[in-house]
Design a protein around this motif. Sequence first.
Motif, short mmCIF file in Angstrom:
data_model
loop_
_atom_site.label_atom_id
_atom_site.label_comp_id
_atom_site.label_asym_id
_atom_site.label_seq_id
_atom_site.Cartn_x
_atom_site.Cartn_y
_atom_site.Cartn_z
N ILE A 85 -44.92 39.91 -16.08
CA ILE A 85 -45.11 38.71 -16.89
C ILE A 85 -46.09 37.81 -16.13
O ILE A 85 -45.90 37.54 -14.95
N VAL A 86 -47.13 37.38 -16.85
CA VAL A 86 -48.17 36.52 -16.28
C VAL A 86 -48.18 35.20 -17.04
O VAL A 86 -48.30 35.19 -18.27
N VAL A 87 -48.04 34.09 -16.31
CA VAL A 87 -48.14 32.77 -16.93
C VAL A 87 -49.49 32.19 -16.51
O VAL A 87 -49.78 32.07 -15.32
N THR A 88 -50.31 31.86 -17.50
CA THR A 88 -51.65 31.35 -17.26
C THR A 88 -51.68 29.86 -17.55
O THR A 88 -51.12 29.40 -18.54
N ARG A 89 -52.36 29.13 -16.64
CA ARG A 89 -52.52 27.68 -16.84
C ARG A 89 -53.98 27.30 -16.68
O ARG A 89 -54.65 27.73 -15.76
N TRP A 90 -54.43 26.49 -17.63
CA TRP A 90 -55.73 25.87 -17.54
C TRP A 90 -55.47 24.41 -17.20
O TRP A 90 -54.87 23.68 -18.00
N PHE A 91 -55.89 23.98 -16.02
CA PHE A 91 -55.62 22.62 -15.54
C PHE A 91 -56.38 21.61 -16.39
O PHE A 91 -57.56 21.76 -16.66
N GLY A 92 -55.66 20.57 -16.80
CA GLY A 92 -56.23 19.57 -17.70
C GLY A 92 -56.70 18.29 -17.03
O GLY A 92 -57.09 17.35 -17.70
N GLY A 93 -56.64 18.24 -15.70
CA GLY A 93 -57.15 17.06 -15.00
C GLY A 93 -56.09 16.11 -14.49
O GLY A 93 -56.37 15.24 -13.69
N LYS A 94 -54.85 16.27 -14.95
CA LYS A 94 -53.76 15.41 -14.47
C LYS A 94 -52.67 16.28 -13.87
O LYS A 94 -52.26 17.28 -14.45
N HIS A 95 -52.19 15.87 -12.70
CA HIS A 95 -51.13 16.63 -12.03
C HIS A 95 -49.82 16.50 -12.81
O HIS A 95 -49.49 15.42 -13.30
N LEU A 96 -49.10 17.62 -12.92
CA LEU A 96 -47.86 17.65 -13.70
C LEU A 96 -46.61 17.53 -12.83
O LEU A 96 -45.51 17.40 -13.36
N GLY A 97 -46.78 17.60 -11.52
CA GLY A 97 -45.62 17.52 -10.62
C GLY A 97 -44.63 18.63 -10.93
O GLY A 97 -45.00 19.76 -11.23
N GLY A 98 -43.36 18.31 -10.91
CA GLY A 98 -42.30 19.29 -11.15
C GLY A 98 -42.27 19.81 -12.58
O GLY A 98 -41.67 20.86 -12.84
N ASP A 99 -42.93 19.10 -13.50
CA ASP A 99 -42.95 19.58 -14.89
C ASP A 99 -43.62 20.95 -15.00
O ASP A 99 -43.33 21.70 -15.92
N ARG A 100 -44.50 21.27 -14.05
CA ARG A 100 -45.18 22.56 -14.14
C ARG A 100 -44.19 23.72 -14.04
O ARG A 100 -44.37 24.75 -14.70
N PHE A 101 -43.10 23.55 -13.27
CA PHE A 101 -42.09 24.61 -13.18
C PHE A 101 -41.32 24.75 -14.49
O PHE A 101 -40.99 25.84 -14.92
N ARG A 102 -41.05 23.63 -15.13
CA ARG A 102 -40.39 23.65 -16.43
C ARG A 102 -41.26 24.38 -17.45
O ARG A 102 -40.78 25.16 -18.27
N HIS A 103 -42.57 24.17 -17.38
CA HIS A 103 -43.50 24.82 -18.30
C HIS A 103 -43.58 26.33 -18.03
O HIS A 103 -43.66 27.12 -18.97
N VAL A 104 -43.56 26.72 -16.76
CA VAL A 104 -43.56 28.15 -16.43
C VAL A 104 -42.29 28.79 -16.97
O VAL A 104 -42.35 29.85 -17.61
N GLN A 105 -41.15 28.15 -16.77
CA GLN A 105 -39.88 28.67 -17.30
C GLN A 105 -39.92 28.79 -18.82
O GLN A 105 -39.49 29.81 -19.39
N GLU A 106 -40.43 27.78 -19.48
CA GLU A 106 -40.50 27.80 -20.94
C GLU A 106 -41.43 28.91 -21.43
O GLU A 106 -41.13 29.59 -22.40
N ALA A 107 -42.55 29.11 -20.74
CA ALA A 107 -43.49 30.17 -21.12
C ALA A 107 -42.82 31.54 -21.01
O ALA A 107 -42.91 32.36 -21.92
#
Length: 118
Positions: A85-107
């Motif tokens: 399983i590969v989770v791909t992120r395109w950075f949008g210019g603002k740091h997400l902090g811990g939310d990035r882990f929540r997004h990986v889990q949701e993906a």
Amino acid sequence: MRILENIISDRGSKYAVAGGPCASAEEARAFIQTLCRTKKFAKATHNSWALLTADAPLKNDDGEAGAGMVILRMLEREALQNHIIVVTRWFGGKHLGGDRFRHVQEAVRLYLEDLRQT
């Protein structure tokens, strides 16, 4: 190869998830290369992935510290072996902090849900 695109968007960052059968580190590298043949994925900021094989768990954060472990833990919970399983992120210019882990889990959750439906 199963790909779910544009599944999460937060503060400019966009996420996709992909996966498929895979049984070794060599196959994982080949999977990532195939995914990145699509220009959009080749230009992504991060292609984090994990894989449970009979030999050992494998993961790669691709610069998104901790993301590979999040994916790996979810694979372990599902007991899903020989499937990357590969989770791909395109950075949008603002740091997400811990939310990035929540997004990986949701993906990963969305991918597993889609996988069960087929």
